[in-house]
Design a protein around this motif. Structure first.
Motif, PDB file in Angstrom:
ATOM      1  N   ALA A   1       0.812  -1.201  -0.361  1.00 34.21           N
ATOM      2  CA  ALA A   1       0.304  -0.275   0.258  1.00 34.21           C
ATOM      3  C   ALA A   1       0.651   1.337  -0.115  1.00 34.21           C
ATOM      4  CB  ALA A   1      -0.762  -0.030   1.485  1.00 34.21           C
TER       5      ALA A   1
ATOM      6  N   ASP B   1       1.078   3.771   1.719  1.00 30.71           N
ATOM      7  CA  ASP B   1       1.545   4.220   3.003  1.00 30.71           C
ATOM      8  C   ASP B   1       1.405   3.449   4.289  1.00 30.71           C
ATOM      9  OD1 ASP B   1      -0.687   3.542   2.835  1.00 30.71           O
ATOM     10  OD2 ASP B   1      -1.892   5.509   4.298  1.00 30.71           O
TER      11      ASP B   1
ATOM     12  N   GLN C   1      -6.109   5.942  12.790  1.00 31.35           N
ATOM     13  CA  GLN C   1      -8.347   6.938  12.729  1.00 31.35           C
ATOM     14  C   GLN C   1      -7.579   8.495  11.609  1.00 31.35           C
ATOM     15  OE1 GLN C   1     -11.048   5.244  11.490  1.00 31.35           O
ATOM     16  NE2 GLN C   1     -11.668   7.100  10.729  1.00 31.35           N
TER      17      GLN C   1
ATOM     18  N   LYS D   1      -4.382   7.397   9.447  1.00 31.10           N
ATOM     19  CA  LYS D   1      -4.256   6.958   7.825  1.00 31.10           C
ATOM     20  C   LYS D   1      -5.705   5.428   8.027  1.00 31.10           C
ATOM     21  CE  LYS D   1       0.647   5.771   7.292  1.00 31.10           C
ATOM     22  NZ  LYS D   1       1.707   5.202   7.077  1.00 31.10           N
ATOM     23  N   PRO D   2      -6.611   6.092   7.889  1.00 26.26           N
ATOM     24  CA  PRO D   2      -7.573   6.031   8.134  1.00 26.26           C
ATOM     25  C   PRO D   2      -8.164   4.763   7.110  1.00 26.26           C
ATOM     26  CG  PRO D   2      -8.443   8.240   7.269  1.00 26.26           C
ATOM     27  CD  PRO D   2      -6.600   8.272   7.184  1.00 26.26           C
ATOM     28  N   GLN D   3      -8.226   4.777   5.773  1.00 24.44           N
ATOM     29  CA  GLN D   3      -8.631   4.541   4.564  1.00 24.44           C
ATOM     30  C   GLN D   3      -7.619   2.537   5.245  1.00 24.44           C
ATOM     31  OE1 GLN D   3     -10.302   4.072   2.768  1.00 24.44           O
ATOM     32  NE2 GLN D   3     -11.303   5.885   3.846  1.00 24.44           N
ATOM     33  N   LEU D   4      -5.888   2.602   5.477  1.00 24.57           N
ATOM     34  CA  LEU D   4      -5.571   1.681   5.423  1.00 24.57           C
ATOM     35  C   LEU D   4      -6.021   0.953   7.135  1.00 24.57           C
ATOM     36  CD1 LEU D   4      -2.743   0.516   4.921  1.00 24.57           C
ATOM     37  CD2 LEU D   4      -1.614   1.788   6.210  1.00 24.57           C
TER      38      LEU D   4
ATOM     39  N   LYS E   1      -9.119   0.881   8.019  1.00 21.36           N
ATOM     40  CA  LYS E   1     -10.130  -0.065   7.372  1.00 21.36           C
ATOM     41  C   LYS E   1      -9.116  -1.454   7.129  1.00 21.36           C
ATOM     42  CE  LYS E   1     -14.563   0.481   4.709  1.00 21.36           C
ATOM     43  NZ  LYS E   1     -15.299   0.734   3.927  1.00 21.36           N
ATOM     44  N   LYS E   2      -8.478  -1.401   6.458  1.00 22.95           N
ATOM     45  CA  LYS E   2      -7.860  -2.320   5.288  1.00 22.95           C
ATOM     46  C   LYS E   2      -7.537  -3.172   6.351  1.00 22.95           C
ATOM     47  CE  LYS E   2      -7.152  -5.500   2.353  1.00 22.95           C
ATOM     48  NZ  LYS E   2      -8.205  -6.311   1.635  1.00 22.95           N
TER      49      LYS E   2
ATOM     50  N   GLU F   1      -9.718  -5.424   8.740  1.00 21.77           N
ATOM     51  CA  GLU F   1     -10.413  -6.290   7.733  1.00 21.77           C
ATOM     52  C   GLU F   1      -9.070  -7.216   8.072  1.00 21.77           C
ATOM     53  OE1 GLU F   1     -11.016  -5.092   3.897  1.00 21.77           O
ATOM     54  OE2 GLU F   1     -12.881  -3.776   4.527  1.00 21.77           O
TER      55      GLU F   1
END
Length: 399
Positions: free
Chosen positions: A63, A65, A375, A378-381, A383-384, A387
């Motif tokens: 990714a 970041d 959060q 790096k909120p998107q990272l 989230k991943k 998961e």
């Protein structure tokens, strides 16, 4: 809100104050018996699962970041599997090992919980003991706060790590040597944020107060209590609570990773004195596996104290762990689609951690990244990551 820039580093407040990978697929035993390969079908299925797990770690590493390195240790009984991607050190390119040291960030709060609950078991402390009784020198406005509320983050204590003065000092000199036992002085003039016990709010001040309570009732330094009543009983040989910024060899190098710049090594950016019982411990995936299996199962405490530890209320760890989060006494309950594990997370410059185990301690997962993910930054990272962590929990719990 970002702090003033330390040379060559962008340090978001959430990252700094949370105080707060070249290798191909690897799956090797760590001080454990090899997986059962008596059936070709079983071996093939296991290999497929490991390949799938590694692919997910590889996606994190690649990714924009993402972390230069990541390692997960899954243990079921005496059998361990290591899944890793990337590298421990970008300069040497060596793979991450389960015996590499790392900053464990806020998973150190579970250690302060272990110390406190062992003292509760011995009758030295009570969960209803208050700051006023055990630490009367702290502000009178805080005196009604109980040990239980500190461990559950329902105390209302203002977070010293968000103090402007603390931020100014650590930004000007990240290696500044704080008096760890005076960290609460940064917010001593502030009232409680809310009535104790009325709601949940994660605060680094809580576990500083927990450690001070432990010292007050025993007359021993917190570091000594850690070694005597947690590390030794659980066989933790590479776990320490330093004051300085140096990392013991070998260690996973932690990096500040931004999409537009080369990763920058921040392993020794800050000293541990400014986080102490709230996040200063240095350990290894191997030791953390031993710790969470013992802590989550109640191996250190009596059934009655374990029952008190597991009085769950709404509240998420920082960063949030996999699935639905609830909080007990210095431990979190992660309810995933595949079942429940108990543990803690943490993040600090260069590192993000998850430690979790089944309530009986028979199965465990440690999951370590060599960059900070939360959060705020790096909120998107994140989230991943959550998961992927849930997928690893499912792999751990799958029969």
């Amino acid at each position: 809100m970002p702090l003033p820039r330390v040379p060559h580093l962008r340090l978001p407040a959430g990252a700094l104050l949370a105080v707060a990978c070249l290798a191909g697929p690897v799956c090797a035993p760590a001080d454990a018996s090899p997986a059962d390969t008596s059936s070709a079908h079983t071996a093939s299925t296991g290999a497929d699962r490991d390949h799938t797990l590694h692919k997910q770690l590889d996606q994190l590493v690649h990714a924009p970041d993402g972390p230069p390195g990541v390692i997960a240790v899954l243990q079921r009984g005496d059998e361990s599997r290591i899944v890793r991607a990337g590298v421990a050190d970008l300069d040497s390119g060596r793979p991450v090992e389960p015996t590499d040291h790392m900053r464990i960030a806020s998973t150190a709060k579970a250690f302060s919980g272990a110390v406190a609950l062992r003292l509760v078991d011995r009758g030295a402390l009570g969960l209803d003991d208050t700051i006023g009784r055990r630490l009367p020198e702290l502000p009178k406005a805080w005196h009604a706060v109980s040990l239980r509320q500190l461990l559950q983050h329902t105390s209302g204590l203002p977070d010293y790590s968000r103090s402007p003065e603390f931020g100014r000092i650590i930004t000007a000199d990240p290696h500044h040597r704080f008096d760890s036992r005076r960290l609460l002085d940064f917010v001593a003039g502030e009232p409680l944020l809310f009535r104790p016990g009325s709601r949940y709010q994660y605060s680094n001040s809580d576990n500083i107060a927990v450690a001070l309570m432990a010292e007050a009732v025993t007359g021993r330094r917190y570091e000594q209590l850690l070694r005597r009543i947690v590390d030794r009983p659980l066989g933790l040989h590479r776990t320490s609570l330093p004051q300085g910024f140096e990392m013991p060899e070998p260690y996973m190098h932690g990096y500040d990773v931004q999409p537009s710049a080369a990763p920058e090594d921040v392993s020794e950016l800050i000293g541990a004195s400014g986080v102490w019982a709230s996040g200063g411990i240095v350990s290894t995936p191997k030791d953390m596996t031993r710790f969470i299996r013992g802590y989550a199962s109640g191996a250190l405490i009596s059934p009655s104290t374990l029952h008190e530890q597991r009085r769950w209320i709404d509240g998420a760890s920082e960063p949030a762990g996999p699935g639905k989060n609830k909080v007990g006494a210095a431990i979190f309950r992660y309810a995933t689609r595949c079942g429940v594990v108990l543990g803690h997370t943490g993040n600090t410059p260069g590192y993000t951690q998850l430690i979790a185990a089944t309530p009986d301690g028979s199965r465990s997962l440690t999951f370590s990244l060599t960059t900070q993910v939360n959060q705020a930054s790096k909120p998107q990272l994140l989230k991943k990551l959550r998961e992927v962590e849930e997928n690893f929990v499912c792999a751990l719990l799958r029969d």
